[in-house]
Structure formats: structure tokens, C-alpha cells
Design a protein around this motif. Sequence first.
Motif, PDB file in Angstrom:
ATOM      1  N   VAL A   1     -47.400 -17.338 -16.321  1.00  0.00           N
ATOM      2  CA  VAL A   1     -48.487 -18.370 -16.600  1.00  0.00           C
ATOM      3  C   VAL A   1     -49.534 -17.606 -17.367  1.00  0.00           C
ATOM      4  CG1 VAL A   1     -50.266 -19.700 -15.364  1.00  0.00           C
ATOM      5  CG2 VAL A   1     -48.008 -20.063 -14.399  1.00  0.00           C
ATOM      6  N   ARG A   2     -50.033 -16.523 -17.003  1.00  0.00           N
ATOM      7  CA  ARG A   2     -50.882 -15.646 -17.625  1.00  0.00           C
ATOM      8  C   ARG A   2     -50.617 -15.400 -19.178  1.00  0.00           C
ATOM      9  NH1 ARG A   2     -52.537 -10.488 -15.477  1.00  0.00           N
ATOM     10  NH2 ARG A   2     -54.080 -10.446 -16.980  1.00  0.00           N
TER      11      ARG A   2
ATOM     12  N   GLY B   1     -45.177 -12.574  -8.333  1.00  0.00           N
ATOM     13  CA  GLY B   1     -45.670 -12.003  -9.265  1.00  0.00           C
ATOM     14  C   GLY B   1     -45.096 -12.054 -10.848  1.00  0.00           C
ATOM     15  N   PHE B   2     -43.968 -12.485 -10.640  1.00  0.00           N
ATOM     16  CA  PHE B   2     -43.281 -13.016 -11.880  1.00  0.00           C
ATOM     17  C   PHE B   2     -43.926 -14.091 -12.641  1.00  0.00           C
ATOM     18  CE2 PHE B   2     -40.182 -15.823 -13.956  1.00  0.00           C
ATOM     19  CZ  PHE B   2     -39.525 -14.983 -15.051  1.00  0.00           C
TER      20      PHE B   2
ATOM     21  N   ALA C   1     -31.771  -8.598  -5.265  1.00  0.00           N
ATOM     22  CA  ALA C   1     -32.490  -9.674  -5.605  1.00  0.00           C
ATOM     23  C   ALA C   1     -34.381  -9.495  -5.463  1.00  0.00           C
ATOM     24  CB  ALA C   1     -32.130 -10.919  -4.537  1.00  0.00           C
ATOM     25  N   ALA C   2     -35.006 -10.056  -6.318  1.00  0.00           N
ATOM     26  CA  ALA C   2     -36.244  -9.848  -6.200  1.00  0.00           C
ATOM     27  C   ALA C   2     -36.827 -10.673  -4.944  1.00  0.00           C
ATOM     28  CB  ALA C   2     -36.905 -10.517  -7.350  1.00  0.00           C
ATOM     29  N   ARG C   3     -37.820  -9.865  -4.357  1.00  0.00           N
ATOM     30  CA  ARG C   3     -38.368 -10.446  -3.070  1.00  0.00           C
ATOM     31  C   ARG C   3     -39.422 -11.428  -3.224  1.00  0.00           C
ATOM     32  NH1 ARG C   3     -38.342  -4.442  -1.946  1.00  0.00           N
ATOM     33  NH2 ARG C   3     -36.353  -4.152  -0.887  1.00  0.00           N
ATOM     34  N   ASP C   4     -39.946 -12.214  -2.353  1.00  0.00           N
ATOM     35  CA  ASP C   4     -40.833 -13.203  -2.417  1.00  0.00           C
ATOM     36  C   ASP C   4     -41.992 -12.960  -3.360  1.00  0.00           C
ATOM     37  OD1 ASP C   4     -39.015 -15.106  -1.353  1.00  0.00           O
ATOM     38  OD2 ASP C   4     -40.019 -15.204   0.523  1.00  0.00           O
TER      39      ASP C   4
ATOM     40  N   GLY D   1     -48.246  -5.632 -15.077  1.00  0.00           N
ATOM     41  CA  GLY D   1     -47.660  -4.951 -14.086  1.00  0.00           C
ATOM     42  C   GLY D   1     -46.236  -4.563 -14.346  1.00  0.00           C
ATOM     43  N   ALA D   2     -45.476  -4.809 -13.150  1.00  0.00           N
ATOM     44  CA  ALA D   2     -43.866  -4.474 -13.071  1.00  0.00           C
ATOM     45  C   ALA D   2     -43.279  -5.565 -13.950  1.00  0.00           C
ATOM     46  CB  ALA D   2     -43.254  -4.463 -11.764  1.00  0.00           C
ATOM     47  N   TRP D   3     -43.512  -6.524 -14.199  1.00  0.00           N
ATOM     48  CA  TRP D   3     -43.023  -7.751 -15.118  1.00  0.00           C
ATOM     49  C   TRP D   3     -43.662  -7.615 -16.555  1.00  0.00           C
ATOM     50  CZ3 TRP D   3     -38.767  -9.343 -12.976  1.00  0.00           C
ATOM     51  CH2 TRP D   3     -39.006  -9.592 -11.352  1.00  0.00           C
TER      52      TRP D   3
END
Length: 458
Positions: A136-137, A130-131, A122-125, A163-165
Amino acid sequence: MLRLSRRSFLAGSAAAVAAPALHLDAASAAEVDVIIVGAGAAGIAAARRVAAARRSFRIFEAGPRIGGRCATDTATFGVPFDLGAHWIHNPDTNPLAAGAKDAGLDLYAAARGQTLRVGPRAARDAEIEGFLAALVRSQRALMDAVRAKSDMPALRALPKDLGAWQGTMEFILGPYSVGKSLAAVSALDVARQAERDSEAFCRQGYGALLAKLAAGLPVQFATSVDAIFWGSRLAVDTPKGNLLARAVIVTASTGVLAGDKIEFIPPLPKRQADAAAKLALGHLDHIALEIPDNPFGLQRDDLVFEQVNGPRSAALLANVSGTPLHVVSVGGDLCRELSAKGEAAMTDFAREWLSGLFGASAARAVKRAKATRWGADPWVGGAMASAAPGNADARKVLMEPLGGKVWFAGEAVHETRWGTVNGAWESGTRAAEAALRRLGALKDDDDKPARQKPRRRN
Ligand SMILES: Cc1cc2nc3c(=O)[nH]c(=O)nc-3n(C[C@H](O)[C@H](O)[C@H](O)COP(=O)(O)OP(=O)(O)OC[C@H]3O[C@@H](n4cnc5c(N)ncnc54)[C@H](O)[C@@H]3O)c2cc1C
């Protein structure tokens, strides 16, 4: 229905210039006020509007069932599986949602947010933050493209430093939302889509809701409209015969229109033909997997995305409405490639993809599977219509009636709610009202809310 060959019709039309009566058998020369081509959301809405105005109409549907791209299958799994549309966007203003209660169906709000996976964990907080920032951007960047009226490829409008997303954003906004790579879609067209600030689901399926709203409509199934004569007389040609009309509403997808499945006589003007071609359908399919006992520990209707390097990804809607159904959605080029290989390749992909996220046992947990292949449906040909870069205004062109007799309707013919059931519905209602107005069955004032009487002061 009257049998009229293309040649006899053309001859009749020519004769009608001199003597405005086409020579038809008196018994067979049936005419209705409105013919509706297609019994998806737009066709159903149009038929209901014409029926409410008490005008005569016929609906021809090429396929064997109601709903088009919004249909629910209950036979395969014994629980509702929405083959196409499932998310009921903006239920407070969605005209279909309003009819659910009267139809005895159960609507409930969809949870906000997504579940994110980074590989098998699972993704961390911090990753989730970041996601959300990347989302939004990305959305802001698309809105900037609208303000600048820039009809460039949506991919060019997207920030490059997500970035990673980055890959996940390209997947969510492209293949997952519109069925195409963002490189192939107009930024203006994507950004014009109305904001979806809330979502709902229908426990019995969105297709079941649409079918309820169509109850009682006299749909003629397995009857394709093969030609539309819109010269001096207006008529349609089907394998079962011809029928004259005073107005025709065409709700076939842009895939059907651009694929020349319907012959227009005289031919479709280049403007409209080009518009249909520039609004090509994207590809989006659902792979439904029956996975009992919730082995992934997900909530009801959890929407799962993964961190990924490029747009070749998938999304999971888990435990659909609390059933064991898990639906993996694939879009864009990946969807087209998998669909071309067939249903087995699609379900294999979904098993493997789930194993990458939840471990190798995920594939073994699958009991039954079924995949849609909308691109292979001869009367649809894909998922939803989006404008190629530089062609955001193609929708307006498709809104123009042909000779004041033929109107186009359907998801592609809505400027802001394209690609949705509610957009298709609204465009069907709008086309019906335009046709009724032309027939004198509706005055301009009929649409306007009744003016309130001034209150008496005491
Ligand atoms: C996989 C997928 C997921 C989706 N998810 C959502 C979602 O969650 N929420 C949402 O709001 N929307 C969603 N959509 C989009 C939505 O389903 C469509 O925008 C909407 O259903 C289109 O309705 P329509 O009436 O314009 O066209 P259609 O549903 O395509 O109806 C047109 C009908 O015309 C018939 N037809 C075609 N040619 C002829 C002919 N020559 N003669 C007679 N009949 C003909 C077809 O058979 C069809 O039944 C999704 C679509 C897909 C494919």
C-alpha cells in the motif's frame, strides 16, 4: 501482389508530384483501404473494426501464428500454457472478456491475494501484514509522484523503509510487472497505469480467447512488412510483393520499431523514432514446469512471492487452472541474462529457485519443462514497453499519425493500459477508427452513443 522496388517507388512518387498517377501495371495495381501490420491483440482489434465498417483490408503477420505476445501453447503439455499474457485484467470492462462467452470459452475470477514465502517456510501473519502495508505504501508513493507530475525514476519514488519486504516490492513493481528495474522506468509512467481491481483467467488460455476473436480474419502469415512508403503514395513492401493502401496501421512492438526492422520511406520523423526508443521493451518470461500431484500443497492458481533482498527474484503461479502446470516468471535483468544463456539455463534456474522455497525434492518433481524467450523473438524483442525516466509523454508522441496516413497501435500506444492485452486491443480499435474517419467511412457521431429519446409524460 504487385512487385515494386524501392527505387521504382521513389521514382514513381517523384513523378506523381507532376502527374498524380503512379505508373503501375493495371492488373497488379491493387489497393486496399487499410493495411494492418501485425496480428497480435492490436492488429486483430483493428481488423475487426475495419471489417465492421465494411472497408477492404489486409493483415500481414511476420510470424507463423496469431496473437503475438498473447498466444496459448497446448501442444507441449497437453494443457493450455499461455506463453505471454495470462491475467485478464478488469474483466468487467475488458473488451476481450466480453467475447469469451460467445466464443464458448470459460472465464473464472482469479483469487485475490498472494502466498508469501520466507525462505523455505510460509510467511507468518505478522509478516503478511508487513507485506500488505509495504505494498500500500509503495503504491501510494507512486501516486504521489503522479500528483507532483514527477517523471523521476520509479525507484526514487519508492519508500526506502519497507524493511524486510523492500526487495520484494522492488521485484513486484519492477521486473515482475514491467520487466525492468524500477531505476530504469518513469514513476509517472508506472503510476499512470490503470488500476487493476479484479482479475480473471480463461481456462483454455488467454491466447486461445484472442485466437477465437480473430476467427475468420484473412491473416497472411510469414509475411513481414519490410518497408512502408508514406510519401505521395502509400504502400507497403513485403517479401511477397507490394500493396497500395489508403491507410496503414502499424502494431509492431517498440522493439521492432526501434530496431529498424521496418524501413520508413521517407524516414520516420525523429520525434517518433525517439519516442519508440524511449519506450524500450522490458524483459519478462515464463518457465512452465509440469509438476503432478501438487507436492507443494498449493491451491489452484496460487500466486507465490518470496521475501528477498533485491529485485533478482521470481514468482510462481501454481496449479494453473487446476492442471499440473506451475509457471515461474522471471523479469528484468535476471530474465535477460538467463534468456541469453538459453532455455536449459532458464529451466535449471526455475528448478533451483523452487527447491529454495519448497525443499530439494521440488526439482525432482518436475517432469517436463519449457521456457519462453520473448527477447529472442525477432518480431517482438521483449515483453512490454515502459517509458524511461523523463519520457512519460513518449506514448502521446507515438499516437500521432504520420502524414494522416499511418497510425501506430499496440500496447505501447495506450497511456493507461500499456503493457496489457486490453490496452493493445483498445489502441487497435482507436487507430482503426481514426483511419476510418480519415477515409470518410466513419463520422464523428458514429462513435457516440445514440441520444435517448425524451420519455413522453402521461
Ligand atoms: C511474458 C509476458 C506476460 C504478459 N502477461 C500479461 C498479462 O498477464 N495480461 C496482460 O494483459 N498482458 C500481459 N502481457 C502483455 C501483453 O501480452 C501485450 O501487451 C500484448 O499482447 C501486446 O499486443 P500488441 O498487439 O500490442 O503486440 P504484439 O502482441 O507484439 O503483436 C504485434 C504483432 O506484429 C507482428 N509483427 C512485428 N513486426 C512485423 C512486421 N514488420 N510485419 C508483420 N508483422 C509484424 C509480430 O509478430 C506480432 O505478432 C504479457 C507479456 C509478456 C511478454
